[in-house]
Scaffold this motif. Structure first.
Motif, PDB file in Angstrom:
ATOM      1  N   GLU A   9       0.892  -1.103   0.116  1.00  0.00           N
ATOM      2  CA  GLU A   9       0.079  -0.063  -0.154  1.00  0.00           C
ATOM      3  C   GLU A   9       0.887   1.392  -0.012  1.00  0.00           C
ATOM      4  O   GLU A   9       0.735   2.315  -0.797  1.00  0.00           O
ATOM      5  CB  GLU A   9      -1.086  -0.071   1.238  1.00  0.00           C
ATOM      6  CG  GLU A   9      -1.760   1.115   1.088  1.00  0.00           C
ATOM      7  CD  GLU A   9      -3.326   0.842   2.085  1.00  0.00           C
ATOM      8  OE1 GLU A   9      -4.297   1.630   1.884  1.00  0.00           O
ATOM      9  OE2 GLU A   9      -3.168  -0.159   2.902  1.00  0.00           O
ATOM     10  N   MET A  10       1.872   1.155   0.711  1.00  0.00           N
ATOM     11  CA  MET A  10       2.855   2.469   0.721  1.00  0.00           C
ATOM     12  C   MET A  10       3.493   2.605  -0.531  1.00  0.00           C
ATOM     13  O   MET A  10       3.467   3.585  -1.143  1.00  0.00           O
ATOM     14  CB  MET A  10       3.966   2.199   1.790  1.00  0.00           C
ATOM     15  CG  MET A  10       4.979   3.123   1.923  1.00  0.00           C
ATOM     16  SD  MET A  10       6.261   3.454   0.851  1.00  0.00           S
ATOM     17  CE  MET A  10       7.173   2.017   1.357  1.00  0.00           C
ATOM     18  N   GLU A  11       3.867   1.595  -1.327  1.00  0.00           N
ATOM     19  CA  GLU A  11       4.457   1.556  -2.432  1.00  0.00           C
ATOM     20  C   GLU A  11       3.590   2.152  -3.511  1.00  0.00           C
ATOM     21  O   GLU A  11       3.803   2.961  -4.421  1.00  0.00           O
ATOM     22  CB  GLU A  11       4.844   0.278  -3.035  1.00  0.00           C
ATOM     23  CG  GLU A  11       6.150  -0.263  -2.254  1.00  0.00           C
ATOM     24  CD  GLU A  11       7.497   0.311  -2.689  1.00  0.00           C
ATOM     25  OE1 GLU A  11       7.688   0.858  -3.852  1.00  0.00           O
ATOM     26  OE2 GLU A  11       8.492   0.285  -2.122  1.00  0.00           O
ATOM     27  N   GLU A  12       2.316   1.683  -3.414  1.00  0.00           N
ATOM     28  CA  GLU A  12       1.545   2.207  -4.376  1.00  0.00           C
ATOM     29  C   GLU A  12       1.059   3.513  -4.301  1.00  0.00           C
ATOM     30  O   GLU A  12       0.906   4.158  -5.322  1.00  0.00           O
ATOM     31  CB  GLU A  12      -0.063   1.135  -4.400  1.00  0.00           C
ATOM     32  CG  GLU A  12       0.216   0.081  -4.933  1.00  0.00           C
ATOM     33  CD  GLU A  12      -0.966  -1.149  -4.541  1.00  0.00           C
ATOM     34  OE1 GLU A  12      -2.061  -0.541  -4.010  1.00  0.00           O
ATOM     35  OE2 GLU A  12      -1.129  -2.175  -5.137  1.00  0.00           O
ATOM     36  N   THR A  13       0.986   3.905  -3.144  1.00  0.00           N
ATOM     37  CA  THR A  13       0.615   5.363  -2.795  1.00  0.00           C
ATOM     38  C   THR A  13       1.849   6.104  -3.155  1.00  0.00           C
ATOM     39  O   THR A  13       1.635   7.270  -4.047  1.00  0.00           O
ATOM     40  CB  THR A  13       0.367   5.672  -1.314  1.00  0.00           C
ATOM     41  OG1 THR A  13      -0.641   4.864  -0.771  1.00  0.00           O
ATOM     42  CG2 THR A  13       0.206   6.924  -0.990  1.00  0.00           C
ATOM     43  N   MET A  14       3.035   6.010  -2.852  1.00  0.00           N
ATOM     44  CA  MET A  14       4.092   6.712  -3.096  1.00  0.00           C
ATOM     45  C   MET A  14       4.386   6.693  -4.935  1.00  0.00           C
ATOM     46  O   MET A  14       4.866   7.629  -5.636  1.00  0.00           O
ATOM     47  CB  MET A  14       5.546   6.276  -2.693  1.00  0.00           C
ATOM     48  CG  MET A  14       5.618   6.443  -1.026  1.00  0.00           C
ATOM     49  SD  MET A  14       4.814   8.229  -0.720  1.00  0.00           S
ATOM     50  CE  MET A  14       4.359   8.134   0.826  1.00  0.00           C
ATOM     51  N   THR A  15       4.035   5.819  -5.603  1.00  0.00           N
ATOM     52  CA  THR A  15       4.195   5.496  -6.874  1.00  0.00           C
ATOM     53  C   THR A  15       3.306   6.514  -7.481  1.00  0.00           C
ATOM     54  O   THR A  15       3.673   7.201  -8.251  1.00  0.00           O
ATOM     55  CB  THR A  15       4.030   4.208  -7.455  1.00  0.00           C
ATOM     56  OG1 THR A  15       4.954   3.188  -7.005  1.00  0.00           O
ATOM     57  CG2 THR A  15       3.990   3.917  -8.921  1.00  0.00           C
ATOM     58  N   GLY A  16       1.943   6.568  -7.081  1.00  0.00           N
ATOM     59  CA  GLY A  16       0.925   7.470  -7.400  1.00  0.00           C
ATOM     60  C   GLY A  16       1.428   8.679  -7.242  1.00  0.00           C
ATOM     61  O   GLY A  16       1.198   9.539  -8.347  1.00  0.00           O
TER      62      GLY A  16
END
Length: 166
Positions: A9-16
């Motif tokens: 979830e952190m990775e997806e958020t920061m990628t976004g």
């Protein structure tokens, strides 16, 4: 409680964040989209200031936890992902009304992603962070503090996406 889900979830958020922020040109980044709004650059700077502050908390003094380590996560999520509620930033993480450099902001977000990954993978997330007591919430465990960073970032990512549409 699952570290893999948190990391994802952190990775997806920061990628976004990286993707949407990168979609702005330098002029758009520093343009006020509507009266009373921060610029995209100010939103990014606020996020960076807040999240690097949380890294200090995550790596600061810790103590034992006498409650479930994820007890406050649902409330944090509910509070921060309720986009109908207007929130006020504390003064110490208010971004200045200046022109921001997109490259520096994106680089800061990537650095933040790396440091959060390190904390998630190498720290005991059940410990209570004693370096800072959050108004309204009290002390967070590392688990809760990381989810605070995630949901706070998602809240502002939503704001950034809305600005990008205009």
């Amino acid at each position: 409680m699952e570290k893999k889900a948190m990391l994802k979830e952190m990775e997806e958020t920061m990628t976004g964040w990286t993707e949407v922020l990168s979609s702005f040109n330098q002029e758009q980044l520093n343009m006020v989209p509507f009266e009373g709004s921060w610029t995209a650059g100010q939103i990014a700077k606020h996020l960076i200031m807040a999240n690097f502050g949380f890294l200090e908390v995550l790596n600061g003094t810790e103590g034992e936890t006498d409650r479930p380590a994820d007890q406050k996560v649902a409330r944090i999520k509910s509070d921060f992902l309720d986009f109908t509620t207007k929130m006020q930033s504390p003064d110490f993480i208010l971004p200045k009304a200046i022109d921001y450099d997109k490259g520096i902001l994106v680089s800061n977000i990537e650095e933040l992603r790396g440091k959060l990954t390190e904390v998630i993978l190498s720290s005991d997330l059940t410990k209570t962070c004693l370096a800072f007591e959050m108004p309204v919430y009290g002390y967070f465990t590392r688990w809760e503090a990381i989810y605070f960073v995630i949901y706070h970032s998602q809240r502002h990512l939503n704001q950034l996406k809305n600005i990008a549409k205009n």
